[in-house]
Design a protein around this motif. Structure first.
Motif, mmCIF file in Angstrom:
data_model
loop_
_atom_site.group_PDB
_atom_site.id
_atom_site.type_symbol
_atom_site.label_atom_id
_atom_site.label_comp_id
_atom_site.label_asym_id
_atom_site.label_seq_id
_atom_site.Cartn_x
_atom_site.Cartn_y
_atom_site.Cartn_z
ATOM 1 N N PRO A 109 9.764 -0.677 -10.391
ATOM 2 C CA PRO A 109 9.402 -2.010 -9.892
ATOM 3 C C PRO A 109 9.323 -1.987 -8.363
ATOM 4 O O PRO A 109 10.271 -1.555 -7.700
ATOM 5 C CB PRO A 109 10.550 -2.904 -10.376
ATOM 6 N N THR A 110 8.198 -2.408 -7.815
ATOM 7 C CA THR A 110 7.975 -2.240 -6.373
ATOM 8 C C THR A 110 8.384 -3.443 -5.530
ATOM 9 O O THR A 110 8.483 -3.313 -4.310
ATOM 10 C CB THR A 110 6.490 -1.949 -6.106
ATOM 11 N N ASP A 111 8.616 -4.610 -6.122
ATOM 12 C CA ASP A 111 8.851 -5.822 -5.329
ATOM 13 C C ASP A 111 10.028 -5.666 -4.372
ATOM 14 O O ASP A 111 9.923 -5.953 -3.180
ATOM 15 C CB ASP A 111 9.092 -7.024 -6.253
ATOM 16 N N THR A 112 11.171 -5.190 -4.896
ATOM 17 C CA THR A 112 12.360 -5.042 -4.054
ATOM 18 C C THR A 112 12.139 -3.984 -2.989
ATOM 19 O O THR A 112 12.482 -4.180 -1.816
ATOM 20 C CB THR A 112 13.579 -4.668 -4.908
ATOM 21 N N TYR A 113 11.566 -2.851 -3.379
ATOM 22 C CA TYR A 113 11.328 -1.764 -2.428
ATOM 23 C C TYR A 113 10.300 -2.170 -1.369
ATOM 24 O O TYR A 113 10.416 -1.788 -0.197
ATOM 25 C CB TYR A 113 10.863 -0.508 -3.167
ATOM 26 N N ARG A 114 9.304 -2.926 -1.811
ATOM 27 C CA ARG A 114 8.283 -3.403 -0.870
ATOM 28 C C ARG A 114 8.917 -4.277 0.208
ATOM 29 O O ARG A 114 8.630 -4.145 1.397
ATOM 30 C CB ARG A 114 7.222 -4.186 -1.648
ATOM 31 N N TYR B 112 0.839 -1.204 0.000
ATOM 32 C CA TYR B 112 0.000 0.000 0.000
ATOM 33 C C TYR B 112 0.873 1.252 0.000
ATOM 34 O O TYR B 112 0.637 2.197 -0.763
ATOM 35 C CB TYR B 112 -0.910 0.010 1.230
ATOM 36 N N LEU B 113 1.892 1.268 0.876
ATOM 37 C CA LEU B 113 2.728 2.458 1.012
ATOM 38 C C LEU B 113 3.561 2.701 -0.243
ATOM 39 O O LEU B 113 3.657 3.838 -0.731
ATOM 40 C CB LEU B 113 3.650 2.304 2.227
ATOM 41 N N SER B 114 4.156 1.642 -0.799
ATOM 42 C CA SER B 114 5.017 1.801 -1.972
ATOM 43 C C SER B 114 4.231 2.264 -3.195
ATOM 44 O O SER B 114 4.748 2.999 -4.040
ATOM 45 C CB SER B 114 5.737 0.481 -2.289
ATOM 46 N N SER B 115 2.953 1.862 -3.279
ATOM 47 C CA SER B 115 2.130 2.295 -4.415
ATOM 48 C C SER B 115 1.846 3.789 -4.380
ATOM 49 O O SER B 115 1.511 4.388 -5.399
ATOM 50 C CB SER B 115 0.810 1.515 -4.430
ATOM 51 N N LEU C 185 -5.040 8.297 0.991
ATOM 52 C CA LEU C 185 -5.219 8.454 2.432
ATOM 53 C C LEU C 185 -5.334 7.091 3.110
ATOM 54 O O LEU C 185 -4.719 6.837 4.155
ATOM 55 C CB LEU C 185 -6.462 9.288 2.711
ATOM 56 N N LEU C 186 -6.113 6.201 2.498
ATOM 57 C CA LEU C 186 -6.300 4.861 3.049
ATOM 58 C C LEU C 186 -4.981 4.105 3.132
ATOM 59 O O LEU C 186 -4.706 3.413 4.119
ATOM 60 C CB LEU C 186 -7.296 4.078 2.191
ATOM 61 N N SER C 187 -4.157 4.235 2.102
ATOM 62 C CA SER C 187 -2.879 3.526 2.063
ATOM 63 C C SER C 187 -1.996 3.908 3.245
ATOM 64 O O SER C 187 -1.382 3.044 3.880
ATOM 65 C CB SER C 187 -2.151 3.826 0.751
ATOM 66 N N GLY C 188 -1.942 5.211 3.531
ATOM 67 C CA GLY C 188 -1.140 5.659 4.665
ATOM 68 C C GLY C 188 -1.675 5.155 5.988
ATOM 69 O O GLY C 188 -0.917 4.694 6.848
ATOM 70 N N LEU C 189 -2.999 5.181 6.153
ATOM 71 C CA LEU C 189 -3.603 4.736 7.402
ATOM 72 C C LEU C 189 -3.471 3.227 7.588
ATOM 73 O O LEU C 189 -3.252 2.746 8.701
ATOM 74 C CB LEU C 189 -5.081 5.150 7.448
ATOM 75 N N ILE C 190 -3.612 2.473 6.501
ATOM 76 C CA ILE C 190 -3.456 1.017 6.589
ATOM 77 C C ILE C 190 -2.025 0.666 6.968
ATOM 78 O O ILE C 190 -1.780 -0.253 7.763
ATOM 79 C CB ILE C 190 -3.870 0.335 5.272
ATOM 80 N N PHE C 191 -1.062 1.401 6.431
ATOM 81 C CA PHE C 191 0.332 1.131 6.789
ATOM 82 C C PHE C 191 0.549 1.388 8.282
ATOM 83 O O PHE C 191 1.210 0.608 8.967
ATOM 84 C CB PHE C 191 1.282 1.993 5.961
ATOM 85 N N LEU C 192 -0.046 2.471 8.798
ATOM 86 C CA LEU C 192 0.059 2.755 10.236
ATOM 87 C C LEU C 192 -0.640 1.670 11.058
ATOM 88 O O LEU C 192 -0.179 1.290 12.143
ATOM 89 C CB LEU C 192 -0.544 4.122 10.552
ATOM 90 N N SER C 193 -1.751 1.153 10.528
ATOM 91 C CA SER C 193 -2.459 0.064 11.199
ATOM 92 C C SER C 193 -1.603 -1.188 11.258
ATOM 93 O O SER C 193 -1.578 -1.896 12.260
ATOM 94 C CB SER C 193 -3.776 -0.223 10.463
#
Length: 450
Positions: A122-127, A111-114, A285-293
């Motif tokens: 490519p997000t796999d490594t960063y994720r 969620y955060l990397s997106s 907004l949801l992505s940031g909150l889910i990461f905090l969750s």
């Protein structure tokens, strides 16, 4: 070493909330809707799950009140059954929880990397990198001591509650989806009977029960709760009541806003609700909150699971190093480090653990039922305790019998749906028991040689 009593009622309630609410409530309702086929069965499953969870909260409140020790989930098995069963059950739980942390952290990192990375990167490594750094940061926080990590946990739990309440507000946007009227269909194609509804309900309860699971680990912290015989039962009950209320409300929001038929095939149900409230910026907004969750889930498990390893070290089921604590902070450094290392190993080689996770689902049911059954033993062995100083649940033994029967029913539903995984799960349990006896005989041989 004498444990410092640092956890308050609010601390413990927030720990319960974060132990139970992971990422499941943002995904599980889709699976439950598919199995239920109709809204009435869908809501019935969540209602039963909530009632059973509250019964479980009452049971574990009394267990924790009668047996307030660190690593309580290990020690009740050891005291009431046998150390080998305690070792096998907790060993599987620790590996499973480590895998869950790795998986949930990866989802949060996705969620955060997106949001923070350009679309063409490519997000796999960063994720994977974000997930690894996240685990290490909270490893460092927990090294500072229980007081610091519990305060951080309170903040993250409040964020998690706010996230769910925010999503529930989609009910007030004025846009609801009545959808196509759903119809329950039996496997045979004939008119459904009670057996068809019962089987569907059992499969729904498999997912629902795990969405409500996790609060049993609260008793691992019993040795560090202020006035544990009073606060431990209250914290478990308050925490689970918050979870039940949030789950029922957000599931109602999912059905009303998304539509029941659409819910069965929806990809990101939380994002849909966020979009209804905030429009195109809702996903960001949801992505940031889910990461905090997710951070709350990581931290609370780094709080709880090392205490089970600590208890295993204290009883010499694991090397003595696991029972070592830092003199100033009281941190179980070796146990915390070992558990964090296990999470990181699974994080980078997680695919090899998928099958193991499938096998351990039935064991979680058996473990929950058998740990609840220890109340019958504890009632007798602690009958001398002052009744005014401990929590005693009413409707005994009716509530424990109902609770245990529920998890037996769920275990049978798992076996009926996937007998191979269920039997292999029992095989994994037997392997852990064998490891215990190998270690036991190795220790005896060493002591005889000295």
């Amino acid at each position: 070493m004498l444990q410092k009593k640092q956890l308050s009622l609010f601390d413990l309630s927030m720990i319960v909330v974060s132990l139970v609410i992971g990422m499941g409530i943002f995904r599980t309702p889709v699976n439950v809707a598919v199995k239920a086929q109709i809204p009435s069965l869908f809501f019935l499953a969540w209602l039963i799950g909530g009632l059973v969870a509250y019964c479980g909260a009452l049971i574990y409140a009394e267990i924790g009140s009668r047996f307030p020790v660190n690593g309580g989930y290990y020690k009740i098995f050891s005291a009431c059954y046998h150390p080998s069963i305690a070792f096998a059950m907790n060993g599987i739980i620790i590996v499973t929880n480590a895998a869950f942390i790795a998986g949930v952290t990866l989802i949060g990192s996705e969620y955060l990397s997106s949001v923070i990375l350009p679309a063409d990167v490519p997000t796999d490594t960063y994720r994977l990198l974000i997930a690894g750094i996240t685990v290490l940061i909270f490893y460092g926080i927990n090294l500072l001591g229980l007081k610091t990590s519990s305060k951080i946990q309170n903040i993250l739990s409040i964020i998690k509650i706010v996230l769910i309440l925010m999503l529930i507000c989609a009910l007030f946007t004025g846009s609801t989806n009545s959808g196509i009227p759903p119809v329950f269909k039996s496997v045979s194609g004939e008119a459904p009977g009670w057996a068809d509804y019962g089987k569907a309900l059992g499969l729904c309860l498999v997912a629902v029960s795990f969405s409500f699971g996790g609060y049993t680990q609260t008793i691992n912290l019993g040795g560090e709760v202020r006035e544990p015989k009073k606060i431990l039962p209250k914290g478990i009950r308050f925490g689970i009541l918050i979870v039940i209320a949030l789950y029922m409300l957000i599931n109602y929001a999912y059905v009303q806003v998304i539509g029941f038929e659409e819910l069965k095939t929806a990809d990101s149900i939380a994002a849909i609700l966020a979009g209804k409230i905030f429009g195109p910026v809702g996903y960001t907004l949801l992505s940031g909150l889910i990461f905090l969750s997710v951070l709350g889930y990581v931290n609370v498990n780094l709080l709880s699971n090392p205490r089970a390893l600590f208890a295993m070290g204290e009883e010499k089921a694991l090397p003595a190093a696991f029972a070592w604590q830092h003199k100033k902070t009281g941190v179980m450094v070796f146990s915390l480090t070992a558990f964090t290392a296990l999470v990181l190993i699974i994080l980078f080689y997680g695919k090899t653990f998928d099958t193991l996770l499938n096998y351990t689902i039935i064991l979680d049911c058996i473990g929950t039922a058998s740990s609840a059954a220890t109340l019958f033993y504890l009632r007798k062995s602690t009958a001398h305790l002052d009744k005014d100083s401990i929590f005693t649940l009413k409707w005994y033994p009716f509530i424990p019998i109902i609770f245990i029967s529920f998890y037996i029913f769920v275990a049978l539903s798992i076996y009926q749906d996937d007998p191979v995984s269920a039997l292999n799960g029992l095989l994994v349990f037997a392997i852990f028991m064998l490891l215990y006896f190998i270690g036991y005989w190795a220790r005896r041989l060493r002591s005889q040689r000295k």
